[in-house]
Design a protein around this motif. Structure first.
Motif, PDB file in Angstrom:
ATOM      1  N   PRO A   1       0.817  -1.226   0.000  1.00 20.23           N
ATOM      2  CA  PRO A   1       0.000   0.000   0.000  1.00 20.23           C
ATOM      3  C   PRO A   1       0.848   1.272   0.000  1.00 20.23           C
ATOM      4  O   PRO A   1       1.733   1.432   0.833  1.00 20.23           O
ATOM      5  CB  PRO A   1      -0.790  -0.124   1.309  1.00 20.23           C
ATOM      6  N   TYR A   2       0.577   2.134  -0.933  1.00 25.56           N
ATOM      7  CA  TYR A   2       1.231   3.441  -1.036  1.00 25.56           C
ATOM      8  C   TYR A   2       0.158   4.531  -1.011  1.00 25.56           C
ATOM      9  O   TYR A   2      -0.986   4.282  -1.388  1.00 25.56           O
ATOM     10  CB  TYR A   2       2.012   3.550  -2.356  1.00 25.56           C
ATOM     11  N   LEU A   3       0.570   5.724  -0.598  1.00 24.46           N
ATOM     12  CA  LEU A   3      -0.360   6.856  -0.595  1.00 24.46           C
ATOM     13  C   LEU A   3       0.073   7.881  -1.638  1.00 24.46           C
ATOM     14  O   LEU A   3       1.271   8.168  -1.777  1.00 24.46           O
ATOM     15  CB  LEU A   3      -0.393   7.520   0.782  1.00 24.46           C
TER      16      LEU A   3
ATOM     17  N   TRP B   1      -1.756  -0.809  -8.786  1.00 23.61           N
ATOM     18  CA  TRP B   1      -3.109  -1.323  -8.610  1.00 23.61           C
ATOM     19  C   TRP B   1      -4.007  -0.162  -8.197  1.00 23.61           C
ATOM     20  O   TRP B   1      -3.831   0.420  -7.130  1.00 23.61           O
ATOM     21  CB  TRP B   1      -3.096  -2.408  -7.525  1.00 23.61           C
ATOM     22  N   VAL B   2      -4.974   0.160  -9.079  1.00 29.68           N
ATOM     23  CA  VAL B   2      -5.957   1.195  -8.737  1.00 29.68           C
ATOM     24  C   VAL B   2      -7.172   0.448  -8.206  1.00 29.68           C
ATOM     25  O   VAL B   2      -7.817  -0.310  -8.948  1.00 29.68           O
ATOM     26  CB  VAL B   2      -6.346   2.039  -9.970  1.00 29.68           C
TER      27      VAL B   2
ATOM     28  N   GLY C   1      -3.550  11.647  -0.831  1.00 34.21           N
ATOM     29  CA  GLY C   1      -4.006  10.848   0.319  1.00 34.21           C
ATOM     30  C   GLY C   1      -4.645   9.536  -0.088  1.00 34.21           C
ATOM     31  O   GLY C   1      -4.823   8.649   0.752  1.00 34.21           O
ATOM     32  N   ALA C   2      -4.997   9.379  -1.353  1.00 37.74           N
ATOM     33  CA  ALA C   2      -5.622   8.122  -1.804  1.00 37.74           C
ATOM     34  C   ALA C   2      -4.594   6.989  -1.774  1.00 37.74           C
ATOM     35  O   ALA C   2      -3.394   7.220  -1.919  1.00 37.74           O
ATOM     36  CB  ALA C   2      -6.159   8.296  -3.224  1.00 37.74           C
ATOM     37  N   ALA C   3      -5.094   5.758  -1.589  1.00 35.71           N
ATOM     38  CA  ALA C   3      -4.198   4.591  -1.540  1.00 35.71           C
ATOM     39  C   ALA C   3      -4.138   3.917  -2.914  1.00 35.71           C
ATOM     40  O   ALA C   3      -5.139   3.795  -3.617  1.00 35.71           O
ATOM     41  CB  ALA C   3      -4.709   3.603  -0.503  1.00 35.71           C
ATOM     42  N   VAL C   4      -2.909   3.497  -3.279  1.00 34.56           N
ATOM     43  CA  VAL C   4      -2.668   2.774  -4.532  1.00 34.56           C
ATOM     44  C   VAL C   4      -1.784   1.583  -4.182  1.00 34.56           C
ATOM     45  O   VAL C   4      -0.890   1.700  -3.338  1.00 34.56           O
ATOM     46  CB  VAL C   4      -1.928   3.702  -5.539  1.00 34.56           C
TER      47      VAL C   4
END
Ligand SMILES: Cc1cc2nc3c(=O)[nH]c(=O)nc-3n(C[C@H](O)[C@H](O)[C@H](O)COP(=O)(O)OP(=O)(O)OC[C@H]3O[C@@H](n4cnc5c(N)ncnc54)[C@H](O)[C@@H]3O)c2cc1C
Ligand code: FES
Length: 290
Positions: free
Chosen positions: A15-17, A62-63, A103-106
């Motif tokens: 998980p990345y932001l 990964w979206v 701030g969204a996670a990818v």
């Protein structure tokens, strides 16, 4: 910050932001991602200095709710706290990716693939030739060369885009042109009234480039037809096929050599590439259904 997660579980996204999304052109955006607390990627296998990736490598991004896609890492390999990608919105997944908010996670898998031959090129002239979004996978090479300036001789950057508004990294192109022993030449297919640089396809820049073929390594990325013509012209200028490297793109699924989706003749682009010598890949470039 980094873990051995990638090497132990090559198929598990970390998980990345999203930290920043910068608009480069009307359809292309640069995203900066940082690992969520406790997540991270291992240093690249072929990175002798512990860098997170080697220039020319790519990640599978990964979206969530949309899908996964291969994107080259376009940032500075010397930065150990972030991964940067430049993405052109062409369809569902790329549109969803460039629409992510801060701030969204990818999810991130990788880095994968064999990158540009920065070690082979040490002590020689670097010729970087890019078309359109092809400058993104090559930007880490330029960062690397400029931060290890004594390791390389002349740096020549030839860049072509469709129009002035399609040029990526305009401020950086200007800054690179001011570096010592560095030549940056730009061309567009369609100029316009205020355009002061050249107009024409990227191969037309070769005659203005300060080339020393015998001591050069060339790195090409862009549409396949462009790479074919540039490689052919570089050969005419005296570079051998082993001095010319190209980055290839094909549909991918696993990115680790399991599924065969990216097979190109005898090669798997994800594992054996995406960077190949013209010697390896040249004979396949004219064949469309491989
Ligand atoms: C190793 C590798 C590195 C890549 N690096 C980058 C990168 O740094 N930045 C970036 O923007 N893209 C990059 N791509 C391409 C990117 O993965 C695709 O554009 C993306 O998968 C398209 O997904 P989509 O759902 O948005 O579009 P889709 O709905 O799948 O396709 C939309 C349209 O774009 C066309 N298209 C799809 N993929 C490609 C492609 N690879 N080349 C040309 N046309 C295509 C389709 O034919 C279709 O017309 C890379 C691909 C590979 C294999
Ligand atoms: S993407 Fe599965 S083998 Fe290359």
């Amino acid at each position: 910050m980094t873990t051995a997660a990638t090497s132990m579980q090559p198929m598990t996204p970390q998980p990345y932001l999203v930290r920043e999304v910068v608009k480069e052109t009307p359809d292309t955006f640069t995203l900066t991602l940082q690992p969520e607390e406790g997540a991270g990627i291992s240093p690249a296998n072929n990175s002798p200095n512990g860098n997170l990736f080697a220039p020319g490598q790519f990640s599978m991004l990964w979206v969530f709710g949309v899908g996964e896609l291969p994107i080259s890492i376009s940032g500075d390999p010397g930065r150990h706290d972030r991964l940067t990608y430049t993405v052109r919105s062409v369809g569902k997944a790329t549109h969803a990716l460039v629409s992510q908010k801060s701030g969204a996670a990818v999810g991130v898998r990788g880095p994968y693939g064999a990158g540009w031959p920065v070690e082979v090129a040490r002590g020689r002239d670097l010729i970087v030739v890019a078309g359109g979004i092809g400058l993104a996978p090559l930007r880490p090479v330029i960062y690397h060369a400029l931060s290890h300036r004594a390791d390389y001789q002349r740096l020549v950057v030839l860049y072509g885009a469709r129009s002035p508004r399609d040029l990526l990294y305009r401020k950086e192109l200007a800054a690179w042109a001011r570096q010592r022993d560095t030549q940056v030449l730009i061309t567009v297919d369609y100029g316009g009234l205020n355009w002061r640089h050249r107009v024409g396809v990227v191969t037309t820049l070769l005659k203005y480039a300060r080339l020393r073929p015998a001591q050069s390594v060339a790195m090409l990325c862009g549409p396949e037809i462009m790479m074919r013509y540039v490689a052919r012209d570089l050969e005419t200028h005296g570079l051998s096929r082993n001095q010319i490297y190209l980055s290839m793109e094909r549909n991918m699924k696993c990115a680790v050599g399991f599924c065969g989706h990216c097979q190109y003749g005898p090669h798997f682009i994800c594992k054996d590439g995406p960077v190949f010598t013209y010697e390896q890949i040249g004979p396949l470039l004219n064949q469309y259904e491989l």
